[in-house]
Design a protein around this motif. Structure first.
Motif, PDB file in Angstrom:
ATOM      1  N   GLU A 235      35.931 -37.399 -17.322  1.00 37.02           N
ATOM      2  CA  GLU A 235      35.974 -36.959 -18.710  1.00 37.02           C
ATOM      3  C   GLU A 235      36.460 -35.519 -18.788  1.00 37.02           C
ATOM      4  O   GLU A 235      37.279 -35.173 -19.656  1.00 37.02           O
ATOM      5  CB  GLU A 235      34.584 -37.079 -19.338  1.00 37.02           C
ATOM      6  CG  GLU A 235      34.561 -37.126 -20.848  1.00 37.02           C
ATOM      7  CD  GLU A 235      34.854 -35.802 -21.520  1.00 37.02           C
ATOM      8  OE1 GLU A 235      35.470 -35.783 -22.607  1.00 37.02           O
ATOM      9  OE2 GLU A 235      34.456 -34.758 -20.960  1.00 37.02           O
ATOM     10  N   ALA A 236      35.990 -34.686 -17.872  1.00 35.10           N
ATOM     11  CA  ALA A 236      36.437 -33.289 -17.845  1.00 35.10           C
ATOM     12  C   ALA A 236      37.935 -33.204 -17.564  1.00 35.10           C
ATOM     13  O   ALA A 236      38.643 -32.359 -18.119  1.00 35.10           O
ATOM     14  CB  ALA A 236      35.651 -32.514 -16.794  1.00 35.10           C
ATOM     15  N   ALA A 237      38.433 -34.098 -16.710  1.00 30.61           N
ATOM     16  CA  ALA A 237      39.868 -34.102 -16.386  1.00 30.61           C
ATOM     17  C   ALA A 237      40.715 -34.434 -17.615  1.00 30.61           C
ATOM     18  O   ALA A 237      41.857 -33.974 -17.737  1.00 30.61           O
ATOM     19  CB  ALA A 237      40.143 -35.102 -15.272  1.00 30.61           C
ATOM     20  N   CYS A 238      40.153 -35.207 -18.535  1.00 30.91           N
ATOM     21  CA  CYS A 238      40.886 -35.543 -19.768  1.00 30.91           C
ATOM     22  C   CYS A 238      41.100 -34.315 -20.643  1.00 30.91           C
ATOM     23  O   CYS A 238      42.016 -34.296 -21.481  1.00 30.91           O
ATOM     24  CB  CYS A 238      40.121 -36.601 -20.566  1.00 30.91           C
ATOM     25  SG  CYS A 238      40.057 -38.239 -19.802  1.00 30.91           S
ATOM     26  N   ARG A 239      40.269 -33.297 -20.471  1.00 28.88           N
ATOM     27  CA  ARG A 239      40.307 -32.129 -21.353  1.00 28.88           C
ATOM     28  C   ARG A 239      40.989 -30.903 -20.732  1.00 28.88           C
ATOM     29  O   ARG A 239      41.130 -29.880 -21.379  1.00 28.88           O
ATOM     30  CB  ARG A 239      38.880 -31.761 -21.774  1.00 28.88           C
ATOM     31  CG  ARG A 239      38.183 -32.888 -22.520  1.00 28.88           C
ATOM     32  CD  ARG A 239      36.803 -32.501 -22.996  1.00 28.88           C
ATOM     33  NE  ARG A 239      36.152 -33.622 -23.641  1.00 28.88           N
ATOM     34  CZ  ARG A 239      36.355 -33.984 -24.920  1.00 28.88           C
ATOM     35  NH1 ARG A 239      37.191 -33.280 -25.666  1.00 28.88           N
ATOM     36  NH2 ARG A 239      35.743 -35.018 -25.446  1.00 28.88           N
ATOM     37  N   VAL A 240      41.375 -31.015 -19.483  1.00 25.56           N
ATOM     38  CA  VAL A 240      42.041 -29.889 -18.827  1.00 25.56           C
ATOM     39  C   VAL A 240      43.385 -29.627 -19.491  1.00 25.56           C
ATOM     40  O   VAL A 240      44.166 -30.557 -19.742  1.00 25.56           O
ATOM     41  CB  VAL A 240      42.243 -30.173 -17.321  1.00 25.56           C
ATOM     42  CG1 VAL A 240      43.071 -29.065 -16.682  1.00 25.56           C
ATOM     43  CG2 VAL A 240      40.902 -30.300 -16.623  1.00 25.56           C
TER      44      VAL A 240
END
Length: 247
Positions: A121-126
């Motif tokens: 999920e964090a990778a989606c927001r990078v």
């Protein structure tokens, strides 16, 4: 030659040819999914060989595999056509997703790796400001696909996982066409985190509802961008004829 390649099992091809063919397939497939090879466009073997610096055998191996997946179509005397995006495609992709992903979410409760989901999920927001917008969309879609497939894999149903993997690739084409022309990236708001919280609480019903809401919201957003892109470019999504629909 194409018919011959189609009839040969993968393990009967020389290892080097199969390896180069795999590489060509992955590279061309990537550009089809990202719409760098535009839906409906015609391509020829010589043009692909020059563009991707590949040999004829590798090109044909790639085209056979892409044709089997429905991403390209052989057109006699014209070469190959990149599969157009039709209204039926849009409808069918989202109809299946809204049925399958809530099911996957419910089945994954108690089985999914929450730490992995938080990382994905964090990778989606990078943010990737150094990349061109189309590349930023590609990175986002890769991360988003990984998030949803992690849930599907945790469901324990291999066929469900395989079906969603194929649907998400088709979805990527819709996003690339719609958001790419509109020069904006997709947004996922807070649905992923809400879904992770439902998994953490062991609440299958809530996970199912959030997954359905997420797909429905993303469908509306994608269609808005897709139609705006078509209006801007003056293009039209072809609607298949009755005979084409039966093929």
């Amino acid at each position: 030659m194409t018919d011959l390649l189609e009839s040969l099992p993968a393990d009967s091809l020389p290892a080097a040819a199969a390896s180069f063919g795999d590489d060509a397939y992955l590279r061309i497939r990537r550009d089809v999914i990202s719409c760098r090879l535009a839906p409906g466009a015609f391509v020829t073997e010589p043009a692909l060989m020059a563009a991707y610096d590949i040999r004829k055998t590798s090109c044909r191996i790639a085209l056979v595999r892409l044709a089997q997946e429905g991403f390209v179509r052989s057109r006699p005397r014209k070469g190959y056509q990149i599969a157009p995006i039709t209204l039926r495609d849009v409808e069918e992709v989202f109809t299946l997703r809204v049925q399958l992903e809530p099911l996957a979410a419910r089945l994954a409760v108690g089985r999914v790796d929450l730490g992995l989901l938080r990382e994905l999920e964090a990778a989606c927001r990078v943010q990737h400001p150094v990349l061109k917008l189309n590349d930023q969309i590609d990175v986002f879609m890769d991360a988003n696909k990984a998030f949803h497939l992690a849930i599907a894999k945790a469901s324990g149903n291999a066929r469900l996982h395989k079906s969603l993997a194929s649907l998400l690739d088709e979805m990527s084409r819709l996003v690339a066409l719609g958001f790419g022309v509109q020069r904006t990236k997709p947004e996922i708001k807070h649905d992923h985190n809400a879904l992770i919280d439902a998994f953490a609480d062991g609440d299958g019903k809530r996970a199912e509802l959030i997954a359905r809401r997420h797909i429905e919201t993303f469908q509306a957003m994608t269609l808005e961008k897709l139609y705006a892109s078509l209006a801007q470019t003056g293009a039209a999504i072809p609607v298949p004829t009755h005979q084409e629909a039966r093929r």
